[in-house]
Motif scaffolding. Sequence first.
Motif, short mmCIF file in Angstrom:
data_model
loop_
_atom_site.label_atom_id
_atom_site.label_comp_id
_atom_site.label_asym_id
_atom_site.label_seq_id
_atom_site.Cartn_x
_atom_site.Cartn_y
_atom_site.Cartn_z
N GLN A 74 78.39 44.24 77.80
CA GLN A 74 78.19 42.97 78.49
C GLN A 74 77.14 42.15 77.76
OE1 GLN A 74 77.31 43.97 82.62
NE2 GLN A 74 79.43 43.55 83.17
N LEU A 75 77.40 40.86 77.69
CA LEU A 75 76.51 39.94 77.00
C LEU A 75 76.13 38.82 77.96
CD1 LEU A 75 78.68 39.56 73.76
CD2 LEU A 75 76.86 41.22 74.16
N VAL A 76 74.85 38.48 78.01
CA VAL A 76 74.40 37.42 78.90
C VAL A 76 73.52 36.45 78.12
CG1 VAL A 76 73.15 36.84 81.00
CG2 VAL A 76 74.46 38.98 80.89
N GLU A 77 74.02 35.22 77.99
CA GLU A 77 73.28 34.21 77.25
C GLU A 77 72.32 33.45 78.15
OE1 GLU A 77 77.64 33.99 75.67
OE2 GLU A 77 76.59 34.19 77.59
N SER A 78 71.29 32.92 77.54
CA SER A 78 70.34 32.05 78.24
C SER A 78 69.69 31.14 77.21
CB SER A 78 69.29 32.87 78.98
OG SER A 78 68.54 33.66 78.08
N GLY A 79 69.02 30.12 77.71
CA GLY A 79 68.26 29.26 76.81
C GLY A 79 68.87 27.91 76.53
N GLY A 80 70.09 27.69 77.02
CA GLY A 80 70.70 26.39 76.80
C GLY A 80 70.02 25.32 77.64
N GLY A 108 65.33 17.72 68.32
CA GLY A 108 64.62 18.76 69.04
C GLY A 108 65.11 20.16 68.70
N SER A 109 64.53 21.13 69.39
CA SER A 109 64.85 22.54 69.13
C SER A 109 65.15 23.29 70.42
CB SER A 109 63.67 23.24 68.43
OG SER A 109 63.39 22.65 67.19
N LEU A 110 65.98 24.29 70.30
CA LEU A 110 66.25 25.22 71.40
C LEU A 110 66.41 26.60 70.81
CD1 LEU A 110 68.94 23.45 73.65
CD2 LEU A 110 66.59 24.01 74.31
N THR A 111 66.07 27.61 71.59
CA THR A 111 66.34 28.98 71.19
C THR A 111 67.23 29.64 72.24
OG1 THR A 111 64.22 29.21 70.07
CG2 THR A 111 65.37 31.24 70.64
N LEU A 112 68.41 30.05 71.81
CA LEU A 112 69.32 30.76 72.69
C LEU A 112 69.05 32.25 72.59
CD1 LEU A 112 72.69 28.90 71.96
CD2 LEU A 112 70.86 28.30 73.57
N SER A 113 69.17 32.93 73.70
CA SER A 113 69.00 34.39 73.73
C SER A 113 70.26 35.02 74.31
CB SER A 113 67.81 34.78 74.59
OG SER A 113 66.60 34.26 74.09
N VAL A 166 86.47 41.38 69.68
CA VAL A 166 85.21 40.70 69.93
C VAL A 166 85.04 40.43 71.42
CG1 VAL A 166 83.90 38.58 69.54
CG2 VAL A 166 85.11 39.67 67.65
N VAL A 167 83.87 40.75 71.92
CA VAL A 167 83.51 40.49 73.31
C VAL A 167 82.55 39.30 73.35
CG1 VAL A 167 82.38 41.42 75.36
CG2 VAL A 167 83.77 42.91 73.91
N ARG A 168 82.75 38.42 74.32
CA ARG A 168 81.89 37.24 74.44
C ARG A 168 81.16 37.23 75.77
NH1 ARG A 168 86.46 32.71 73.09
NH2 ARG A 168 87.13 33.56 71.08
N GLY A 169 80.05 36.52 75.79
CA GLY A 169 79.36 36.29 77.05
C GLY A 169 79.99 35.12 77.78
N GLN A 170 79.32 34.69 78.84
CA GLN A 170 79.87 33.61 79.67
C GLN A 170 79.55 32.23 79.12
OE1 GLN A 170 77.02 35.03 80.25
NE2 GLN A 170 75.64 33.34 80.77
N GLY A 171 78.63 32.17 78.20
CA GLY A 171 78.30 30.91 77.55
C GLY A 171 77.11 30.21 78.17
N THR A 172 76.50 29.35 77.36
CA THR A 172 75.39 28.52 77.83
C THR A 172 75.55 27.14 77.20
OG1 THR A 172 72.97 28.39 78.07
CG2 THR A 172 73.80 29.27 75.99
N GLN A 173 75.38 26.11 78.00
CA GLN A 173 75.64 24.75 77.54
C GLN A 173 74.43 24.19 76.80
OE1 GLN A 173 78.48 22.85 77.76
NE2 GLN A 173 77.42 21.23 76.63
#
Length: 125
Positions: A2-8, A15-20, A113-120
């Motif tokens: 399982q993969l869980v994204e965050s940081g969007g 600007g800058s963003l860091t996705l985790s 390949v397994v993907r997470g749910q995504g982050t906008q």
Amino acid sequence: VQLVESGGGSVQPGGSLTLSCAVERSTRRYSMGWLRQFPGKDPEGVATLDDYGTTKYADSVKGRFTISRDNAKNTLYLQMNSLKADDTAMYFCAADRVRRVVTLSSIATAREVVRGQGTQVTVSS
């Protein structure tokens, strides 16, 4: 796995963003990457980090995005700098359960390949 994204989120151009991406199991087990998907388009590979530590980047993000992982924290990152409006998309973390070497194409299309749910990510002034 399982993969869980965050940081969007929303950021101004430049600007800058860091996705985790938190990985259920050890990141050492997988070659991994980040995908993005624009509305009405298929997902495309943005960056990959394979089992040997080799990184690949889409031409559109080279020099601006950096993929990395912290195996102790089972976390994959995507540092995004100098963001542009064209970077606005849904971003997905991905793990290849089979290949030790991945490409931008395989991380976006392979069945294993397994993907997470995504982050906008939205880049707008």
